[in-house]
Design an enzyme around this catalytic site. Structure first.
Site: not given
Ligand code: NAD
Length: 254
Positions: A148, A161
């Site tokens: 991130s 986080y």
């Molecule tokens: N959306 C943003 O602004 C953003 C920015 C930077 C980084 N990220 C990163 O991108 C990735 C996806 O983010 P997103 O916005 O799609 O979030 P999201 O919460 O929709 O997706 C995360 C997924 O991980 C799964 N998950 C959680 N715990 C788990 C486990 N123990 N085993 C297997 N799966 C598990 C959840 O069920 C979910 O489907 C993450 O790593 C997040 O940290 C997101």
């Protein structure tokens, strides 16, 4: 000349594929010809991703996984080995993200801190460990660890986080050195704030959030991020390893 962007013949496993960015990675990898395997702890969301892919003619394999559980990761690795003979690309995208409380660092609950580290840090390690043999056997393996951009901005009230994603970048560098001998590349992809359902759930004005600080004056949609993952998986990046690719519309320059 072989199209370096064509991932036909490559098998890509994406964790956290039940929603948001993980679902988008699955769509985009399928569009460039890869065989797509999707995994998540959320069975309902995973089934929905599977049928959305099938609706557009993409056969895929889905299996539940809890990335914090070594047994569950190993079971996934075994099924993948049995069905596909291994993977070439691992996208470690699963994480605890939007549902997390924002608090001053003095006020975090220890259980919440431990949970974030278990999923976001230990989960990445467990998945890499479970799939290391398959990735080394690929001959041109690629691991993409979703970090991130908050690591570089130091997003306040979110230290658990941010620290977890800092660890992801650190582990990326170590694994790049340890796996390079088998031509496995390991890179981190660090998105800035991206408009997923999870983001809309946790920031009130998600579309406008922080855009004044961005060079490109908007926040990312998922398809602003997926191209970077395809680049890191493909031969276009065949001499790139141990790096962190920040995709944040120019919110901060590092
Ligand atoms: N959306 C943003 O602004 C953003 C920015 C930077 C980084 N990220 C990163 O991108 C990735 C996806 O983010 P997103 O916005 O799609 O979030 P999201 O919460 O929709 O997706 C995360 C997924 O991980 C799964 N998950 C959680 N715990 C788990 C486990 N123990 N085993 C297997 N799966 C598990 C959840 O069920 C979910 O489907 C993450 O790593 C997040 O940290 C997101």
């Amino acid at each position: 000349m072989v199209d370096p962007l064509n991932l036909k013949g490559k098998t890509v496993l994406i964790t956290g594929a039940a929603a948001g960015l993980g679902r988008a990675f699955a769509h985009h990898f399928a569009r460039v010809g890869a065989t797509v395997i999707i995994a998540d702890i959320n069975e309902g969301g995973l089934a929905e991703t599977k049928s959305l892919l099938e609706d557009i003619g993409v056969t895929n394999f889905a299996q539940n996984v809890d990335v914090t559980d070594a047994k569950s990761c190993r079971a996934l690795a075994q099924s993948v080995q049995d069905r596909f003979g291994g993977i070439d690309v691992l996208v470690n995208n699963a994480a605890l993200y939007a549902g997390l409380d924002r608090r001053a660092f003095e006020e975090f609950d220890e259980d919440v801190w431990d949970k974030v580290m278990a999923v976001n840090v230990k989960g990445v390690w467990q998945m890499c460990r479970a799939f290391s043999t398959q990735l080394r056997a690929s001959g041109a393996g690629s691991i993409i660890n979703v970090a991130s951009a908050t690591v570089f901005s130091g997003s306040p009230q979110w230290m658990h986080y941010v620290a977890s994603k800092g660890a992801v970048i650190a582990m990326t560098r170590v694994m790049a050195k340890e796996m390079g001998g088998d031509n496995v590349r390991v890179n981190a992809l660090a998105p800035g704030f991206t408009l997923t359902d999870a983001s809309f759930g946790h920031i009130e004005d998600a579309r406008g959030y922080g855009v004044d600080r961005a060079a490109l004056k908007r926040n990312a949609d998922v398809d602003d991020i997926t191209g970077a993952a395809i680049y890191l998986a493909s031969d276009l990046s065949k001499f790139t390893t141990g790096q962190t690719l920040v995709v944040d519309g120019g919110k901060q320059f590092i």
